[in-house]
Design an enzyme around this catalytic site. Structure first.
Site, PDB file in Angstrom:
ATOM      1  N   SER A 139       0.854  -1.194   0.000  1.00 30.14           N
ATOM      2  CA  SER A 139       0.000   0.000   0.000  1.00 30.14           C
ATOM      3  C   SER A 139       0.886   1.239   0.000  1.00 30.14           C
ATOM      4  O   SER A 139       2.040   1.195   0.464  1.00 30.14           O
ATOM      5  CB  SER A 139      -0.894   0.020   1.249  1.00 30.14           C
ATOM      6  OG  SER A 139      -1.527   1.273   1.427  1.00 30.14           O
ATOM      7  N   TYR A 152      -2.252  -1.272  10.513  1.00 31.80           N
ATOM      8  CA  TYR A 152      -2.319  -1.449   9.056  1.00 31.80           C
ATOM      9  C   TYR A 152      -1.069  -0.869   8.389  1.00 31.80           C
ATOM     10  O   TYR A 152      -0.429  -1.526   7.553  1.00 31.80           O
ATOM     11  CB  TYR A 152      -3.574  -0.773   8.517  1.00 31.80           C
ATOM     12  CG  TYR A 152      -3.759  -0.913   7.023  1.00 31.80           C
ATOM     13  CD1 TYR A 152      -4.267  -2.090   6.484  1.00 31.80           C
ATOM     14  CD2 TYR A 152      -3.443   0.130   6.161  1.00 31.80           C
ATOM     15  CE1 TYR A 152      -4.450  -2.230   5.105  1.00 31.80           C
ATOM     16  CE2 TYR A 152      -3.616   0.001   4.791  1.00 31.80           C
ATOM     17  CZ  TYR A 152      -4.125  -1.180   4.267  1.00 31.80           C
ATOM     18  OH  TYR A 152      -4.288  -1.310   2.912  1.00 31.80           O
TER      19      TYR A 152
END
Length: 261
Positions: A139, A152
């Site tokens: 990401s 995350y």
């Protein structure tokens, strides 16, 4: 983009980017094994893709026995493994103060340990084929974090670092390992987040607003992620390994700091 004759495992392949990649690979002639921990979503995969070179395996990426079984099922069905796509991932919100320990462990177990375990068993089989490709879904939050996503963001940074380590360790076997680092992509996970944070707005309006945060003016699509994964899986990409490729609509470029003269 042709993948005829190649066999690919796609973890987290029943939804979002994983599903898009599995569909793309099937369309390009590959044998595809989709892994997910939800039997209902796996049944939907078979309906959506409708490919006679596709099988589904119910497995949990955080369980070593399940990942061993996944590779064994792939070899039994198609004779070997050429490509591993680690697309399984979850998002949880919280700072290090308010994130419960079990939530932190859940994120790390799926997002990072899942790659470790899937690769542990798939890599020896890819080696037997004379090399191949591993594609990890990371990401942009490996580089520039939002607030309130400590677990995350940590997991996605770890994926980029793990990608580099794996690329070095297995280069002499002809195994290329790269990471795709998307910004906002229109997936069920993004829509879940939009519904969670929409406030007095709507999920659709929230996604549209998030899209405007990218210089390109919109969020990305799973098809765009799948096209990049397709390229990374082909023999046209034999000189690329250890790369973290930003598929972000220009987002990280926009975040660049301009120093005063």
């Amino acid at each position: 983009m042709d993948l005829t004759g190649k066999t690919a495992i796609v973890t987290g392949g029943s939804k979002g980017m994983g599903l898009g990649i599995a569909k793309q690979f099937c369309n390009q002639g590959a044998n595809v094994v989709v892994c997910a921990n939800d039997s209902v979503s796996l049944e939907e995969v078979e309906r959506v893709i409708g490919c006679d070179r596709l099988i589904t395996v119910l497995a949990d990426v955080s369980k070593q026995a399940d990942m061993k079984m996944l590779t064994e099922a792939t070899v039994h069905a198609f004779g070997g493994v050429d490509v591993l796509v680690n697309a399984a991932g979850i998002q949880r919100y919280g700072t290090v103060i308010d994130t419960p320990e079990d939530t932190w462990d859940e994120v790390m177990n799926v997002n990072v340990k899942g790659i470790f375990l899937a690769a542990k068993y798939a890599l020896p089989e890819i080696d037997k084929r004379g090399g191949g490709s591993v594609i990890n879904i990371a990401s942009v939050q490996a580089y520039a974090s939002q607030t309130n996503v400590a677990a995350y963001t940590a997991s996605k940074g770890a994926i980029v670092a793990l990608t580099r380590a794996m690329a070095l360790d297995h280069a002499d076997a002809g195994i290329r390992v790269n990471a795709i680092c998307p910004a906002a992509i229109d997936t069920p996970m993004l829509r879940w987040a939009a519904d969670l944070w929409k406030g007095d707005s709507t999920a659709e309006a929230t996604i549209e607003a998030w899209g405007k945060g990218h210089p390109i003016g919109r969020v990305g699509t799973v098809e765009e992620v799948a096209a990049l994964a397709n390229f990374l899986a082909t023999d046209y990409c034999k000189f690329m390994t250890g790369a973290d490729i930003k598929l972000d609509g220009g987002m990280l470029s926009k975040l660049g700091i301009i120093l005063p003269e």
